[in-house]
Design an enzyme around this catalytic site. Structure first.
Site, PDB file in Angstrom:
ATOM      1  N   HIS A 155       0.856  -1.189   0.000  1.00 51.48           N
ATOM      2  CA  HIS A 155       0.000   0.000   0.000  1.00 51.48           C
ATOM      3  C   HIS A 155       0.885   1.230   0.000  1.00 51.48           C
ATOM      4  O   HIS A 155       1.935   1.228   0.648  1.00 51.48           O
ATOM      5  CB  HIS A 155      -0.900   0.008   1.248  1.00 51.48           C
ATOM      6  CG  HIS A 155      -2.064   0.917   1.108  1.00 51.48           C
ATOM      7  ND1 HIS A 155      -1.962   2.266   1.322  1.00 51.48           N
ATOM      8  CD2 HIS A 155      -3.338   0.671   0.749  1.00 51.48           C
ATOM      9  CE1 HIS A 155      -3.143   2.820   1.101  1.00 51.48           C
ATOM     10  NE2 HIS A 155      -3.991   1.878   0.743  1.00 51.48           N
ATOM     11  N   ASP A 176      -7.958  -5.468   0.166  1.00 56.22           N
ATOM     12  CA  ASP A 176      -8.462  -6.327  -0.911  1.00 56.22           C
ATOM     13  C   ASP A 176      -8.103  -7.792  -0.750  1.00 56.22           C
ATOM     14  O   ASP A 176      -8.621  -8.632  -1.478  1.00 56.22           O
ATOM     15  CB  ASP A 176      -7.896  -5.841  -2.262  1.00 56.22           C
ATOM     16  CG  ASP A 176      -8.434  -4.476  -2.628  1.00 56.22           C
ATOM     17  OD1 ASP A 176      -9.639  -4.262  -2.447  1.00 56.22           O
ATOM     18  OD2 ASP A 176      -7.647  -3.621  -3.074  1.00 56.22           O
TER      19      ASP A 176
HETATM   20  N1  ACO Z   1       4.157  -7.714  -4.780  1.00 55.12           N
HETATM   21  C1  ACO Z   1       5.493  -7.709  -4.998  1.00 55.12           C
HETATM   22  N2  ACO Z   1       6.260  -6.608  -4.895  1.00 55.12           N
HETATM   23  C2  ACO Z   1       5.660  -5.452  -4.560  1.00 55.12           C
HETATM   24  C3  ACO Z   1       4.273  -5.384  -4.316  1.00 55.12           C
HETATM   25  C4  ACO Z   1       3.506  -6.557  -4.437  1.00 55.12           C
HETATM   26  N3  ACO Z   1       2.194  -6.550  -4.217  1.00 55.12           N
HETATM   27  N4  ACO Z   1       3.931  -4.109  -4.014  1.00 55.12           N
HETATM   28  C5  ACO Z   1       5.076  -3.404  -4.062  1.00 55.12           C
HETATM   29  N5  ACO Z   1       6.135  -4.215  -4.378  1.00 55.12           N
HETATM   30  C6  ACO Z   1       7.544  -3.834  -4.443  1.00 55.12           C
HETATM   31  C7  ACO Z   1       7.866  -3.035  -5.708  1.00 55.12           C
HETATM   32  O1  ACO Z   1       8.262  -3.886  -6.770  1.00 55.12           O
HETATM   33  C8  ACO Z   1       8.982  -2.155  -5.214  1.00 55.12           C
HETATM   34  O2  ACO Z   1      10.154  -2.943  -5.141  1.00 55.12           O
HETATM   35  P1  ACO Z   1      11.627  -2.267  -5.365  1.00 55.12           P
HETATM   36  O3  ACO Z   1      11.824  -1.342  -4.191  1.00 55.12           O
HETATM   37  O4  ACO Z   1      12.567  -3.413  -5.394  1.00 55.12           O
HETATM   38  O5  ACO Z   1      11.553  -1.512  -6.679  1.00 55.12           O
HETATM   39  C9  ACO Z   1       8.579  -1.824  -3.777  1.00 55.12           C
HETATM   40  O6  ACO Z   1       7.784  -2.953  -3.343  1.00 55.12           O
HETATM   41  C10 ACO Z   1       7.777  -0.525  -3.635  1.00 55.12           C
HETATM   42  O7  ACO Z   1       6.658  -0.616  -4.527  1.00 55.12           O
HETATM   43  P2  ACO Z   1       5.972   0.598  -5.295  1.00 55.12           P
HETATM   44  O8  ACO Z   1       5.301   0.094  -6.515  1.00 55.12           O
HETATM   45  O9  ACO Z   1       6.983   1.690  -5.449  1.00 55.12           O
HETATM   46  O10 ACO Z   1       4.898   1.048  -4.251  1.00 55.12           O
HETATM   47  P3  ACO Z   1       3.699   2.032  -4.528  1.00 55.12           P
HETATM   48  O11 ACO Z   1       3.454   2.748  -3.258  1.00 55.12           O
HETATM   49  O12 ACO Z   1       3.947   2.838  -5.757  1.00 55.12           O
HETATM   50  O13 ACO Z   1       2.492   1.039  -4.877  1.00 55.12           O
HETATM   51  C11 ACO Z   1       0.715  -0.475  -4.658  1.00 55.12           C
HETATM   52  C12 ACO Z   1       1.557   0.631  -3.978  1.00 55.12           C
HETATM   53  C13 ACO Z   1       0.254   0.001  -6.045  1.00 55.12           C
HETATM   54  C14 ACO Z   1      -0.509  -0.745  -3.812  1.00 55.12           C
HETATM   55  C15 ACO Z   1       1.593  -1.735  -4.790  1.00 55.12           C
HETATM   56  O14 ACO Z   1       2.001  -2.196  -3.511  1.00 55.12           O
HETATM   57  C16 ACO Z   1       0.895  -2.857  -5.551  1.00 55.12           C
HETATM   58  O15 ACO Z   1       0.951  -2.894  -6.793  1.00 55.12           O
HETATM   59  N6  ACO Z   1       0.197  -3.791  -4.825  1.00 55.12           N
HETATM   60  C17 ACO Z   1      -0.574  -4.820  -5.505  1.00 55.12           C
HETATM   61  C18 ACO Z   1      -1.894  -4.247  -5.996  1.00 55.12           C
HETATM   62  C19 ACO Z   1      -2.865  -3.977  -4.859  1.00 55.12           C
HETATM   63  O16 ACO Z   1      -3.074  -4.813  -3.986  1.00 55.12           O
HETATM   64  N7  ACO Z   1      -3.506  -2.803  -4.922  1.00 55.12           N
HETATM   65  C20 ACO Z   1      -4.521  -2.412  -3.948  1.00 55.12           C
HETATM   66  C21 ACO Z   1      -4.052  -1.239  -3.152  1.00 55.12           C
HETATM   67  S1  ACO Z   1      -5.185  -0.888  -1.868  1.00 55.12           S
HETATM   68  C22 ACO Z   1      -6.463  -0.079  -2.632  1.00 55.12           C
HETATM   69  O17 ACO Z   1      -6.375   0.554  -3.650  1.00 55.12           O
HETATM   70  C23 ACO Z   1      -7.700  -0.253  -1.990  1.00 55.12           C
END
Ligand code: ACO
Length: 426
Positions: free
Chosen positions: A298, A355
Protein backbone atom coordinates in the site's frame (compact mmCIF):
# COMPACT_ATOMS: atom_id res chain seq x y z
CA UNK A 1 19.72 27.27 -10.72
CA UNK A 2 17.95 30.00 -8.81
CA UNK A 3 19.60 30.26 -5.39
CA UNK A 4 17.10 32.57 -3.66
CA UNK A 5 16.29 31.80 -0.03
CA UNK A 6 12.65 31.73 0.92
CA UNK A 7 10.96 31.15 4.25
CA UNK A 8 7.91 28.94 3.83
CA UNK A 9 5.11 28.44 6.35
CA UNK A 10 4.62 25.01 7.91
CA UNK A 11 1.01 23.86 8.22
CA UNK A 12 0.37 21.56 11.18
CA UNK A 13 -2.60 19.19 11.13
CA UNK A 14 -4.74 18.18 14.10
CA UNK A 15 -2.63 14.99 14.50
CA UNK A 16 0.63 17.03 14.29
CA UNK A 17 1.31 16.09 10.66
CA UNK A 18 3.42 18.81 9.07
CA UNK A 19 3.31 20.14 5.54
CA UNK A 20 5.42 22.89 3.97
CA UNK A 21 3.16 25.36 2.18
CA UNK A 22 4.89 25.93 -1.15
CA UNK A 23 2.10 27.90 -2.83
CA UNK A 24 4.33 31.03 -3.08
CA UNK A 25 7.41 29.12 -4.28
CA UNK A 26 7.10 29.69 -8.03
CA UNK A 27 6.14 33.33 -7.74
CA UNK A 28 9.12 33.96 -5.48
CA UNK A 29 11.80 31.73 -7.08
CA UNK A 30 10.57 30.59 -10.53
CA UNK A 31 10.78 26.95 -9.34
CA UNK A 32 8.03 24.39 -8.90
CA UNK A 33 8.23 21.12 -6.94
CA UNK A 34 8.26 17.82 -8.82
CA UNK A 35 6.81 14.73 -7.13
CA UNK A 36 5.77 12.15 -9.70
CA UNK A 37 3.04 9.90 -8.32
CA UNK A 38 2.41 12.50 -5.57
CA UNK A 39 4.03 10.26 -2.92
CA UNK A 40 5.18 13.32 -0.99
CA UNK A 41 2.56 15.89 -1.90
CA UNK A 42 -0.45 17.02 0.11
CA UNK A 43 -3.10 18.20 -2.34
CA UNK A 44 -5.53 19.68 0.19
CA UNK A 45 -6.49 20.13 3.83
CA UNK A 46 -9.30 17.75 4.76
CA UNK A 47 -11.23 16.93 7.94
CA UNK A 48 -12.74 13.61 6.78
CA UNK A 49 -10.34 10.69 7.25
CA UNK A 50 -7.05 10.31 9.09
CA UNK A 51 -4.48 7.64 8.30
CA UNK A 52 -1.22 6.90 10.09
CA UNK A 53 0.34 4.39 7.71
CA UNK A 54 3.31 3.67 9.97
CA UNK A 55 1.11 2.69 12.91
CA UNK A 56 -1.76 1.13 10.90
CA UNK A 57 -4.37 3.68 12.04
CA UNK A 58 -7.50 4.70 10.14
CA UNK A 59 -10.15 7.03 11.57
CA UNK A 60 -13.27 8.47 9.98
CA UNK A 61 -13.99 11.95 11.40
CA UNK A 62 -11.85 10.98 14.40
CA UNK A 63 -13.58 7.65 15.13
CA UNK A 64 -11.31 4.56 14.94
CA UNK A 65 -12.31 2.22 12.11
CA UNK A 66 -12.36 -0.71 14.57
CA UNK A 67 -15.09 0.99 16.69
CA UNK A 68 -17.20 1.85 13.68
CA UNK A 69 -16.84 -1.68 12.29
CA UNK A 70 -18.03 -3.13 15.58
CA UNK A 71 -20.82 -0.70 16.44
CA UNK A 72 -21.98 1.26 13.40
CA UNK A 73 -23.60 0.49 10.06
CA UNK A 74 -22.66 1.56 6.56
CA UNK A 75 -25.49 4.10 6.36
CA UNK A 76 -24.77 5.68 9.75
CA UNK A 77 -21.07 5.85 8.80
CA UNK A 78 -22.00 7.42 5.45
CA UNK A 79 -23.83 10.22 7.28
CA UNK A 80 -20.88 10.65 9.66
CA UNK A 81 -18.46 11.01 6.74
CA UNK A 82 -20.61 13.43 4.79
CA UNK A 83 -21.84 15.65 7.64
CA UNK A 84 -18.99 15.28 10.13
CA UNK A 85 -20.85 14.01 13.24
CA UNK A 86 -22.65 10.83 14.25
CA UNK A 87 -26.31 11.45 13.32
CA UNK A 88 -29.07 11.97 15.88
CA UNK A 89 -32.13 9.72 15.62
CA UNK A 90 -34.16 12.29 13.59
CA UNK A 91 -31.24 12.88 11.22
CA UNK A 92 -30.72 9.22 10.45
CA UNK A 93 -34.48 8.77 9.99
CA UNK A 94 -34.63 11.58 7.45
CA UNK A 95 -31.58 10.20 5.65
CA UNK A 96 -33.15 6.71 5.50
CA UNK A 97 -36.37 8.26 4.13
CA UNK A 98 -34.41 10.10 1.45
CA UNK A 99 -32.58 6.90 0.50
CA UNK A 100 -35.88 5.05 0.17
CA UNK A 101 -37.58 7.85 -1.78
CA UNK A 102 -34.70 7.88 -4.26
CA UNK A 103 -33.98 4.16 -4.59
CA UNK A 104 -35.72 3.74 -7.96
CA UNK A 105 -34.05 4.90 -11.15
CA UNK A 106 -35.97 7.07 -13.58
CA UNK A 107 -37.90 4.50 -15.62
CA UNK A 108 -36.34 5.75 -18.89
CA UNK A 109 -32.90 4.87 -17.59
CA UNK A 110 -33.79 1.22 -18.02
CA UNK A 111 -33.46 1.69 -21.79
CA UNK A 112 -29.85 2.74 -21.38
CA UNK A 113 -29.03 -0.67 -19.91
CA UNK A 114 -30.35 -2.26 -23.12
CA UNK A 115 -27.63 -0.50 -25.14
CA UNK A 116 -24.67 -2.18 -23.43
CA UNK A 117 -23.27 -5.48 -24.74
CA UNK A 118 -24.02 -8.38 -22.39
CA UNK A 119 -20.30 -8.85 -21.65
CA UNK A 120 -19.73 -5.17 -20.75
CA UNK A 121 -17.69 -4.71 -17.57
CA UNK A 122 -20.06 -3.51 -14.81
CA UNK A 123 -17.61 -0.70 -13.89
CA UNK A 124 -18.05 0.73 -17.40
CA UNK A 125 -21.82 0.53 -17.00
CA UNK A 126 -21.67 2.00 -13.50
CA UNK A 127 -19.64 5.01 -14.52
CA UNK A 128 -21.73 5.62 -17.66
CA UNK A 129 -25.03 5.32 -15.79
CA UNK A 130 -23.99 7.55 -12.90
CA UNK A 131 -23.01 10.19 -15.43
CA UNK A 132 -26.23 9.62 -17.40
CA UNK A 133 -28.19 10.31 -14.19
CA UNK A 134 -27.13 13.96 -14.55
CA UNK A 135 -29.46 14.15 -17.57
CA UNK A 136 -32.46 13.18 -15.47
CA UNK A 137 -31.88 15.70 -12.69
CA UNK A 138 -31.37 19.10 -14.32
CA UNK A 139 -30.22 21.94 -12.11
CA UNK A 140 -27.33 19.97 -10.67
CA UNK A 141 -24.77 22.59 -11.56
CA UNK A 142 -23.30 25.60 -9.77
CA UNK A 143 -25.15 26.91 -6.75
CA UNK A 144 -27.67 24.04 -6.99
CA UNK A 145 -24.76 21.76 -6.08
CA UNK A 146 -24.96 23.32 -2.61
CA UNK A 147 -28.67 24.12 -2.24
CA UNK A 148 -29.98 20.67 -3.05
CA UNK A 149 -26.90 18.83 -1.85
CA UNK A 150 -28.73 16.63 0.72
CA UNK A 151 -31.09 15.23 -1.89
CA UNK A 152 -28.39 14.71 -4.52
CA UNK A 153 -26.14 12.98 -2.00
CA UNK A 154 -28.87 10.60 -0.79
CA UNK A 155 -29.99 9.96 -4.36
CA UNK A 156 -26.48 9.02 -5.43
CA UNK A 157 -25.87 6.70 -2.47
CA UNK A 158 -29.21 5.02 -3.02
CA UNK A 159 -29.10 4.78 -6.81
CA UNK A 160 -25.52 3.57 -7.16
CA UNK A 161 -26.71 0.37 -5.49
CA UNK A 162 -29.71 0.08 -7.85
CA UNK A 163 -27.54 0.72 -10.93
CA UNK A 164 -24.99 -1.86 -9.73
CA UNK A 165 -27.63 -4.55 -9.21
CA UNK A 166 -29.35 -3.78 -12.53
CA UNK A 167 -26.04 -4.00 -14.41
CA UNK A 168 -25.36 -7.40 -12.83
CA UNK A 169 -28.83 -8.68 -13.79
CA UNK A 170 -28.37 -7.34 -17.30
CA UNK A 171 -24.94 -9.03 -17.68
CA UNK A 172 -26.57 -12.36 -16.79
CA UNK A 173 -29.63 -11.87 -19.00
CA UNK A 174 -31.83 -11.88 -15.87
CA UNK A 175 -34.97 -9.78 -15.31
CA UNK A 176 -34.50 -6.61 -13.30
CA UNK A 177 -35.59 -6.78 -9.66
CA UNK A 178 -36.88 -3.50 -8.21
CA UNK A 179 -35.88 -2.34 -4.70
CA UNK A 180 -38.20 -3.00 -1.78
CA UNK A 181 -38.74 -0.08 0.62
CA UNK A 182 -39.07 -2.44 3.61
CA UNK A 183 -35.44 -3.52 3.34
CA UNK A 184 -32.50 -1.62 4.75
CA UNK A 185 -29.68 -0.56 2.44
CA UNK A 186 -27.51 -3.66 2.19
CA UNK A 187 -30.38 -6.17 2.41
CA UNK A 188 -32.08 -4.29 -0.42
CA UNK A 189 -28.95 -4.56 -2.56
CA UNK A 190 -28.76 -8.33 -2.00
CA UNK A 191 -32.48 -8.58 -2.81
CA UNK A 192 -32.01 -6.70 -6.13
CA UNK A 193 -28.99 -8.87 -6.98
CA UNK A 194 -30.33 -12.31 -6.13
CA UNK A 195 -34.14 -12.40 -5.85
CA UNK A 196 -36.20 -13.73 -8.75
CA UNK A 197 -39.63 -12.47 -9.83
CA UNK A 198 -41.10 -15.74 -8.51
CA UNK A 199 -38.95 -16.10 -5.35
CA UNK A 200 -37.37 -13.74 -2.86
CA UNK A 201 -33.70 -14.24 -1.96
CA UNK A 202 -33.29 -15.62 1.56
CA UNK A 203 -31.54 -12.89 3.53
CA UNK A 204 -29.14 -14.37 6.10
CA UNK A 205 -28.21 -11.84 8.83
CA UNK A 206 -24.53 -12.86 8.85
CA UNK A 207 -24.31 -12.34 5.06
CA UNK A 208 -26.03 -8.93 5.26
CA UNK A 209 -23.71 -7.90 8.09
CA UNK A 210 -20.56 -9.08 6.27
CA UNK A 211 -21.44 -7.10 3.13
CA UNK A 212 -22.50 -4.05 5.15
CA UNK A 213 -19.11 -4.19 6.83
CA UNK A 214 -17.31 -4.40 3.49
CA UNK A 215 -19.16 -1.24 2.41
CA UNK A 216 -18.30 0.49 5.71
CA UNK A 217 -14.62 -0.43 5.56
CA UNK A 218 -14.35 0.97 2.03
CA UNK A 219 -16.29 4.16 2.79
CA UNK A 220 -13.31 6.52 2.77
CA UNK A 221 -9.54 6.49 2.63
CA UNK A 222 -8.42 10.12 2.27
CA UNK A 223 -6.59 11.27 -0.89
CA UNK A 224 -6.31 8.03 -2.85
CA UNK A 225 -6.38 7.95 -6.66
CA UNK A 226 -10.19 7.91 -7.08
CA UNK A 227 -10.96 10.43 -4.31
CA UNK A 228 -8.36 12.82 -5.68
CA UNK A 229 -10.00 12.38 -9.08
CA UNK A 230 -13.41 13.26 -7.62
CA UNK A 231 -11.92 16.39 -6.01
CA UNK A 232 -10.14 17.31 -9.23
CA UNK A 233 -13.39 17.13 -11.25
CA UNK A 234 -15.41 18.85 -8.51
CA UNK A 235 -12.89 21.70 -8.39
CA UNK A 236 -14.03 22.80 -11.86
CA UNK A 237 -17.57 23.07 -10.37
CA UNK A 238 -18.77 19.97 -12.21
CA UNK A 239 -21.82 18.36 -10.66
CA UNK A 240 -21.83 15.58 -8.06
CA UNK A 241 -22.83 12.83 -10.49
CA UNK A 242 -20.12 13.75 -13.03
CA UNK A 243 -17.50 13.91 -10.27
CA UNK A 244 -18.55 10.50 -8.88
CA UNK A 245 -18.57 8.92 -12.36
CA UNK A 246 -14.94 10.04 -12.78
CA UNK A 247 -14.16 8.47 -9.39
CA UNK A 248 -15.55 5.14 -10.64
CA UNK A 249 -13.23 5.26 -13.67
CA UNK A 250 -10.19 5.93 -11.48
CA UNK A 251 -11.17 3.15 -9.09
CA UNK A 252 -11.44 0.56 -11.86
CA UNK A 253 -7.70 -0.02 -12.40
CA UNK A 254 -6.00 -3.12 -10.89
CA UNK A 255 -3.55 -1.01 -8.87
CA UNK A 256 -6.51 0.57 -7.06
CA UNK A 257 -10.04 -0.84 -6.62
CA UNK A 258 -9.54 -3.45 -9.33
CA UNK A 259 -7.12 -5.25 -7.02
CA UNK A 260 -9.92 -7.22 -5.30
CA UNK A 261 -10.81 -8.89 -8.60
CA UNK A 262 -7.10 -9.37 -9.38
CA UNK A 263 -6.59 -11.13 -6.01
CA UNK A 264 -9.23 -13.75 -6.79
CA UNK A 265 -7.87 -14.25 -10.31
CA UNK A 266 -4.38 -14.73 -8.82
CA UNK A 267 -5.69 -17.25 -6.26
CA UNK A 268 -7.62 -19.14 -8.95
CA UNK A 269 -4.50 -19.38 -11.12
CA UNK A 270 -2.47 -20.68 -8.18
CA UNK A 271 -5.07 -23.32 -7.28
CA UNK A 272 -5.56 -24.42 -10.91
CA UNK A 273 -1.82 -24.79 -11.46
CA UNK A 274 -1.44 -27.00 -8.37
CA UNK A 275 1.03 -24.52 -6.83
CA UNK A 276 0.98 -24.32 -3.03
CA UNK A 277 1.74 -20.60 -3.39
CA UNK A 278 5.54 -20.85 -3.16
CA UNK A 279 6.12 -20.60 -6.92
CA UNK A 280 3.90 -17.53 -7.13
CA UNK A 281 5.67 -15.86 -4.21
CA UNK A 282 9.01 -16.50 -5.93
CA UNK A 283 7.68 -14.95 -9.17
CA UNK A 284 6.22 -11.92 -7.36
CA UNK A 285 9.70 -11.15 -6.00
CA UNK A 286 11.19 -11.05 -9.53
CA UNK A 287 10.37 -7.89 -11.45
CA UNK A 288 10.93 -9.60 -14.82
CA UNK A 289 7.98 -11.94 -14.13
CA UNK A 290 5.63 -8.96 -14.26
CA UNK A 291 3.74 -10.50 -11.32
CA UNK A 292 2.88 -8.90 -8.00
CA UNK A 293 1.33 -10.43 -4.94
CA UNK A 294 -2.06 -8.78 -5.42
CA UNK A 295 -3.75 -7.57 -2.23
CA UNK A 296 -0.33 -6.85 -0.73
CA UNK A 297 1.37 -3.49 -0.31
CA UNK A 298 0.00 0.00 0.00
CA UNK A 299 1.27 3.47 -0.78
CA UNK A 300 0.42 4.73 2.71
CA UNK A 301 0.33 1.69 5.01
CA UNK A 302 3.75 0.43 5.93
CA UNK A 303 2.08 -1.76 8.50
CA UNK A 304 -0.88 -4.17 8.47
CA UNK A 305 -3.84 -2.34 6.89
CA UNK A 306 -6.33 -2.10 9.81
CA UNK A 307 -9.20 -2.86 7.41
CA UNK A 308 -7.51 -6.09 6.32
CA UNK A 309 -7.38 -7.27 9.96
CA UNK A 310 -11.12 -6.67 10.41
CA UNK A 311 -12.00 -8.28 7.08
CA UNK A 312 -9.92 -11.36 7.85
CA UNK A 313 -11.82 -11.85 11.13
CA UNK A 314 -15.19 -11.36 9.39
CA UNK A 315 -14.13 -13.84 6.70
CA UNK A 316 -13.32 -16.49 9.32
CA UNK A 317 -16.61 -15.82 11.17
CA UNK A 318 -18.70 -16.05 7.98
CA UNK A 319 -17.06 -19.27 6.84
CA UNK A 320 -17.57 -20.81 10.30
CA UNK A 321 -21.22 -19.77 10.67
CA UNK A 322 -22.20 -20.85 7.12
CA UNK A 323 -19.96 -23.96 7.35
CA UNK A 324 -18.19 -23.03 4.12
CA UNK A 325 -14.88 -24.17 2.65
CA UNK A 326 -12.96 -22.57 -0.17
CA UNK A 327 -9.57 -23.74 -1.46
CA UNK A 328 -8.85 -20.09 -2.35
CA UNK A 329 -9.05 -19.13 1.33
CA UNK A 330 -6.55 -21.87 2.22
CA UNK A 331 -4.12 -20.61 -0.44
CA UNK A 332 -4.61 -16.98 0.66
CA UNK A 333 -3.69 -17.88 4.24
CA UNK A 334 -0.61 -19.79 3.06
CA UNK A 335 0.47 -16.84 0.90
CA UNK A 336 0.02 -14.41 3.76
CA UNK A 337 2.00 -16.56 6.17
CA UNK A 338 4.81 -17.04 3.65
CA UNK A 339 4.97 -13.36 2.69
CA UNK A 340 4.97 -12.10 6.28
CA UNK A 341 8.10 -14.10 7.03
CA UNK A 342 9.87 -13.45 3.71
CA UNK A 343 12.64 -10.79 3.80
CA UNK A 344 11.55 -9.38 0.40
CA UNK A 345 8.09 -8.42 1.73
CA UNK A 346 9.28 -7.62 5.28
CA UNK A 347 12.01 -5.22 4.10
CA UNK A 348 9.61 -3.41 1.75
CA UNK A 349 6.93 -3.32 4.46
CA UNK A 350 4.41 -5.09 2.25
CA UNK A 351 1.42 -6.29 4.27
CA UNK A 352 -2.07 -7.49 3.26
CA UNK A 353 -4.34 -4.62 2.24
CA UNK A 354 -8.15 -4.37 2.33
CA UNK A 355 -8.46 -6.33 -0.91
CA UNK A 356 -6.67 -9.46 0.19
CA UNK A 357 -9.63 -11.12 1.94
CA UNK A 358 -12.64 -9.05 0.77
CA UNK A 359 -12.93 -10.96 -2.53
CA UNK A 360 -13.09 -14.29 -0.70
CA UNK A 361 -16.05 -13.02 1.36
CA UNK A 362 -17.84 -11.71 -1.74
CA UNK A 363 -17.23 -15.02 -3.53
CA UNK A 364 -18.78 -16.83 -0.55
CA UNK A 365 -21.83 -14.56 -0.78
CA UNK A 366 -22.19 -15.42 -4.47
CA UNK A 367 -21.08 -12.09 -5.91
CA UNK A 368 -19.21 -12.68 -9.19
CA UNK A 369 -15.68 -11.33 -9.36
CA UNK A 370 -16.39 -8.78 -12.09
CA UNK A 371 -18.73 -7.10 -9.56
CA UNK A 372 -16.09 -6.80 -6.80
CA UNK A 373 -14.85 -3.38 -7.82
CA UNK A 374 -18.47 -2.23 -8.17
CA UNK A 375 -19.00 -3.23 -4.53
CA UNK A 376 -15.95 -1.15 -3.65
CA UNK A 377 -17.48 1.80 -5.57
CA UNK A 378 -20.78 1.51 -3.67
CA UNK A 379 -18.85 1.53 -0.41
CA UNK A 380 -16.61 4.45 -1.41
CA UNK A 381 -19.50 6.67 -2.52
CA UNK A 382 -19.98 8.42 0.90
CA UNK A 383 -16.25 9.26 0.99
CA UNK A 384 -16.36 10.73 -2.50
CA UNK A 385 -19.48 12.71 -1.60
CA UNK A 386 -17.88 14.01 1.61
CA UNK A 387 -14.82 15.13 -0.38
CA UNK A 388 -17.05 16.73 -3.02
CA UNK A 389 -18.82 18.60 -0.22
CA UNK A 390 -15.52 19.91 1.16
CA UNK A 391 -14.75 21.32 -2.28
CA UNK A 392 -18.10 23.03 -2.83
CA UNK A 393 -18.24 24.36 0.75
CA UNK A 394 -14.84 26.00 0.34
CA UNK A 395 -15.70 29.42 -0.99
CA UNK A 396 -11.96 30.26 -1.32
CA UNK A 397 -11.31 27.07 -3.32
CA UNK A 398 -9.48 27.19 -6.66
CA UNK A 399 -9.60 24.83 -9.62
CA UNK A 400 -7.07 21.96 -9.28
CA UNK A 401 -4.40 22.57 -11.86
CA UNK A 402 -0.96 21.01 -11.31
CA UNK A 403 2.10 22.12 -13.26
CA UNK A 404 4.67 20.00 -15.08
CA UNK A 405 8.30 19.98 -16.15
CA UNK A 406 8.29 19.90 -19.94
CA UNK A 407 10.80 17.35 -21.33
CA UNK A 408 9.71 17.35 -25.02
CA UNK A 409 11.31 18.79 -28.14
CA UNK A 410 12.53 22.40 -28.03
CA UNK A 411 10.89 24.86 -30.44
CA UNK A 412 11.03 23.69 -34.08
CA UNK A 413 9.21 24.62 -37.28
CA UNK A 414 6.60 22.94 -39.44
CA UNK A 415 7.93 20.73 -42.29
CA UNK A 416 5.67 20.21 -45.36
CA UNK A 417 4.67 16.57 -46.02
CA UNK A 418 6.83 16.20 -49.19
CA UNK A 419 9.92 17.37 -47.35
CA UNK A 420 9.67 14.77 -44.49
CA UNK A 421 11.77 12.03 -46.14
CA UNK A 422 10.82 8.79 -47.95
CA UNK A 423 8.02 6.59 -46.54
CA UNK A 424 8.98 3.35 -44.77
CA UNK A 425 8.29 0.21 -46.93
CA UNK A 426 4.84 -1.29 -46.15
N1 ACO B 1 4.16 -7.71 -4.78
C1 ACO B 1 5.49 -7.71 -5.00
N2 ACO B 1 6.26 -6.61 -4.89
C2 ACO B 1 5.66 -5.45 -4.56
C3 ACO B 1 4.27 -5.38 -4.32
C4 ACO B 1 3.51 -6.56 -4.44
N3 ACO B 1 2.19 -6.55 -4.22
N4 ACO B 1 3.93 -4.11 -4.01
C5 ACO B 1 5.08 -3.40 -4.06
N5 ACO B 1 6.13 -4.22 -4.38
C6 ACO B 1 7.54 -3.83 -4.44
C7 ACO B 1 7.87 -3.03 -5.71
O1 ACO B 1 8.26 -3.89 -6.77
C8 ACO B 1 8.98 -2.15 -5.21
O2 ACO B 1 10.15 -2.94 -5.14
P1 ACO B 1 11.63 -2.27 -5.36
O3 ACO B 1 11.82 -1.34 -4.19
O4 ACO B 1 12.57 -3.41 -5.39
O5 ACO B 1 11.55 -1.51 -6.68
C9 ACO B 1 8.58 -1.82 -3.78
O6 ACO B 1 7.78 -2.95 -3.34
C10 ACO B 1 7.78 -0.52 -3.63
O7 ACO B 1 6.66 -0.62 -4.53
P2 ACO B 1 5.97 0.60 -5.30
O8 ACO B 1 5.30 0.09 -6.51
O9 ACO B 1 6.98 1.69 -5.45
O10 ACO B 1 4.90 1.05 -4.25
P3 ACO B 1 3.70 2.03 -4.53
O11 ACO B 1 3.45 2.75 -3.26
O12 ACO B 1 3.95 2.84 -5.76
O13 ACO B 1 2.49 1.04 -4.88
C11 ACO B 1 0.72 -0.47 -4.66
C12 ACO B 1 1.56 0.63 -3.98
C13 ACO B 1 0.25 0.00 -6.05
C14 ACO B 1 -0.51 -0.74 -3.81
C15 ACO B 1 1.59 -1.73 -4.79
O14 ACO B 1 2.00 -2.20 -3.51
C16 ACO B 1 0.90 -2.86 -5.55
O15 ACO B 1 0.95 -2.89 -6.79
N6 ACO B 1 0.20 -3.79 -4.83
C17 ACO B 1 -0.57 -4.82 -5.50
C18 ACO B 1 -1.89 -4.25 -6.00
C19 ACO B 1 -2.87 -3.98 -4.86
O16 ACO B 1 -3.07 -4.81 -3.99
N7 ACO B 1 -3.51 -2.80 -4.92
C20 ACO B 1 -4.52 -2.41 -3.95
C21 ACO B 1 -4.05 -1.24 -3.15
S1 ACO B 1 -5.19 -0.89 -1.87
C22 ACO B 1 -6.46 -0.08 -2.63
O17 ACO B 1 -6.38 0.55 -3.65
C23 ACO B 1 -7.70 -0.25 -1.99
Amino acid sequence: MNSATLELPVIVGSEQEQGIDISRLRAATGCITLDEGYANTGSCKSAIAYIDGERGILRYRGYPIEELAERSTFIETAWLLIYGELPRRDQIRRFSDLLTENENLHEDMKYHFEGFPSNAHPMAILSAMINASSCFYPGLMGAANRERFDIHAARLISQVRTIAAFSYRKSRGLPIIYPKPIYKYTANFLHMMFSEPYQDYELKPEVVRALDLIFLLHADHEQNCSTSTVRMVASSQSNLFASAAAGVCALWGPLHGGANQAVIEMLETIVESGDDGSKFIAAAKTKASGKRLMGFGHRVYKHYDPRAKIIKTVCDQLFASLELRDPLLDVAKRLEEAALSDPYFVERKLYPNVDFYSGIIMRAIGIPKEMFTVIFAIGRMPGWIANFKEIIDDTQGRIYRPRQIYVGAPERHYVPLDARGPSAPR
